[in-house]
Design an enzyme around this catalytic site. Structure first.
Site, mmCIF file in Angstrom:
data_model
loop_
_atom_site.group_PDB
_atom_site.id
_atom_site.type_symbol
_atom_site.label_atom_id
_atom_site.label_comp_id
_atom_site.label_asym_id
_atom_site.label_seq_id
_atom_site.Cartn_x
_atom_site.Cartn_y
_atom_site.Cartn_z
ATOM 1 N N ASP A 146 -34.728 41.139 -67.564
ATOM 2 C CA ASP A 146 -35.023 39.923 -66.814
ATOM 3 C C ASP A 146 -34.125 39.899 -65.580
ATOM 4 O O ASP A 146 -32.910 39.726 -65.683
ATOM 5 C CB ASP A 146 -34.760 38.693 -67.676
ATOM 6 C CG ASP A 146 -35.199 37.398 -67.005
ATOM 7 O OD1 ASP A 146 -35.651 37.457 -65.845
ATOM 8 O OD2 ASP A 146 -35.094 36.339 -67.643
ATOM 9 N N ASP A 200 -42.219 34.566 -64.895
ATOM 10 C CA ASP A 200 -41.462 33.453 -65.472
ATOM 11 C C ASP A 200 -41.377 32.328 -64.442
ATOM 12 O O ASP A 200 -42.164 31.392 -64.466
ATOM 13 C CB ASP A 200 -40.072 33.920 -65.912
ATOM 14 C CG ASP A 200 -39.258 32.796 -66.549
ATOM 15 O OD1 ASP A 200 -39.766 31.670 -66.674
ATOM 16 O OD2 ASP A 200 -38.091 33.034 -66.922
ATOM 17 N N LYS A 226 -42.360 28.377 -70.404
ATOM 18 C CA LYS A 226 -41.198 27.619 -70.883
ATOM 19 C C LYS A 226 -41.643 26.179 -71.122
ATOM 20 O O LYS A 226 -42.184 25.528 -70.216
ATOM 21 C CB LYS A 226 -40.065 27.651 -69.857
ATOM 22 C CG LYS A 226 -39.572 29.053 -69.486
ATOM 23 C CD LYS A 226 -38.655 29.620 -70.535
ATOM 24 C CE LYS A 226 -38.100 30.985 -70.155
ATOM 25 N NZ LYS A 226 -37.222 30.986 -68.983
ATOM 26 N N LYS A 285 -30.155 40.602 -69.026
ATOM 27 C CA LYS A 285 -30.184 39.962 -67.721
ATOM 28 C C LYS A 285 -29.586 40.908 -66.679
ATOM 29 O O LYS A 285 -28.486 41.442 -66.871
ATOM 30 C CB LYS A 285 -29.380 38.662 -67.749
ATOM 31 C CG LYS A 285 -29.956 37.594 -68.672
ATOM 32 C CD LYS A 285 -31.187 36.950 -68.087
ATOM 33 C CE LYS A 285 -31.607 35.727 -68.898
ATOM 34 N NZ LYS A 285 -32.746 35.020 -68.300
#
Length: 337
Positions: free
Chosen positions: A178, A229, A251, A154
């Site tokens: 990400d 995403d 997701k 991240k």
């Protein structure tokens, strides 16, 4: 069919930080659907970014329990369509119900869910292990604590390239990045050049969700694949991502469950997009549901339960990135007593 509600607080092994903030525990609701002596389980977790809370989930389940409990041997696809008008504004809860019903339905047929779908558990991608934003020393320590073949890192700080440069000194594993909407266009293209040199596989959602013009520029100029995403939430978003991203990360909680996720994957493949399923920080209930989709995927991020101090269920396990299915039917879940 009977609805049973379970609520938990999932405590994390370490404080988990992304570009939007830090969390130390995750409230979770487990939906159990029971029929003829068998139960199926699904999960939804609270997420401030999506304005979801366990209290709202529980209230809505109780309010609609008669609708949920109506059962006439519908297929999971039919049951999802039946529920959609009642839960169209709560995809997280629709996901939990869809997971639970898929689990129950396949258990009633004495099948694992992937068997009901006629999938073969072979050539499945390895899952990554996520390293949240922290000091370089702590991020390095987390990598050493859990040796893994693929790390998702991240980012979204002023020192992102320096962070990855330092982490690379301690691992030869594949890195995925990400940024959680934390970069701008120029920064993303520039970072892609340096990150490629550092052995990064792809960059996930570098730009804010509403910057489609910028996404097109990044798509055309990035030195690494860009995976959507936050820009790919529900089924209608898949086509928008074509020629703006190289792939999508679906997701289950965001799109409404396994049923729409399968359709999103099929659509993405038809457009030549890479396919990935990601997880929230969730227990083995949600993670085990994800596992049954992996034969369809190029990438998977299903490490949520590994980040917990207190997993509240048993199900699919992960061995150095490899998926090991439970011996139980359905999604293979059993709640801990």
């Amino acid at each position: 069919m009977k609805l049973i509600i379970h609520t938990f607080k999932l405590k994390l092994r370490h404080p988990f930080t992304i570009s939007r903030g830090t969390r130390t525990e995750i409230p979770s609701i487990i939906v159990e659907l029971s029929h003829n002596g068998k139960s199926g389980f699904g999960e939804a977790t609270a997420n401030p970014y999506y304005n979801t809370t366990v209290e709202k989930f529980e209230e809505e389940l109780i309010e609609n329990h008669k609708i949920i409990e109506a059962f006439s041997n519908q297929t999971p696809e039919e049951y999802w369509t039946y529920l959609l008008p009642y839960f169209a504004n709560n995809m997280f809860l629709l996901c939990a119900l869809d997971e639970a019903y898929n689990d129950l339905y396949s258990r009633l047929k004495n099948l694992k869910l992937y068997e009901y779908w006629n999938f073969k558990p072979e050539n499945m991608p390895l899952t990554n292990y996520t390293i949240g934003i922290d000091s370089v020393e702590k991020m390095t320590s987390k990598m050493k604590e859990v040796p893994w073949p693929i790390y998702k890192i991240k980012l979204g700080t002023k020192d992102d390239i320096q962070i990855v440069t330092e982490l690379r000194k301690h691992s030869n594993s594949i890195f995925r990045i990400d940024a959680n909407c934390g970069w701008d266009v120029t920064e993303t293209v520039k970072n892609s050049v340096e990150l490629k040199k550092l052995g990064v596989e792809f960059i996930e959602q570098p730009l804010p969700v509403d910057n489609w013009k910028g996404a097109k520029v990044v798509y055309e100029n990035s030195h690494l694949p860009i995976i959507a995403d936050e820009s790919c939430i529900v089924e209608t978003d898949v086509e928008k991502c074509y020629n703006h991203f190289h792939g999508i990360n679906v997701k289950l909680m965001k799109c409404g469950g396994l049923t729409p996720a399968k359709r999103m994957i099929t659509k993405a493949k038809s457009l030549g997009l890479k396919t990935m399923i990601g997880c929230m920080t969730e227990s083995s209930v949600g993670i085990s549901a994800i596992a049954h989709l992996t034969p369809l995927l190029d990438y998977v991020d299903m490490d949520g339960a590994l980040l917990l101090k207190n997993d509240i269920a048993k199900g699919v396990t992960l061995n150095n990135g490899n998926i090991v299915f439970s011996k139980l039917n359905g999604t293979g879940v059993l709640l801990n007593k």
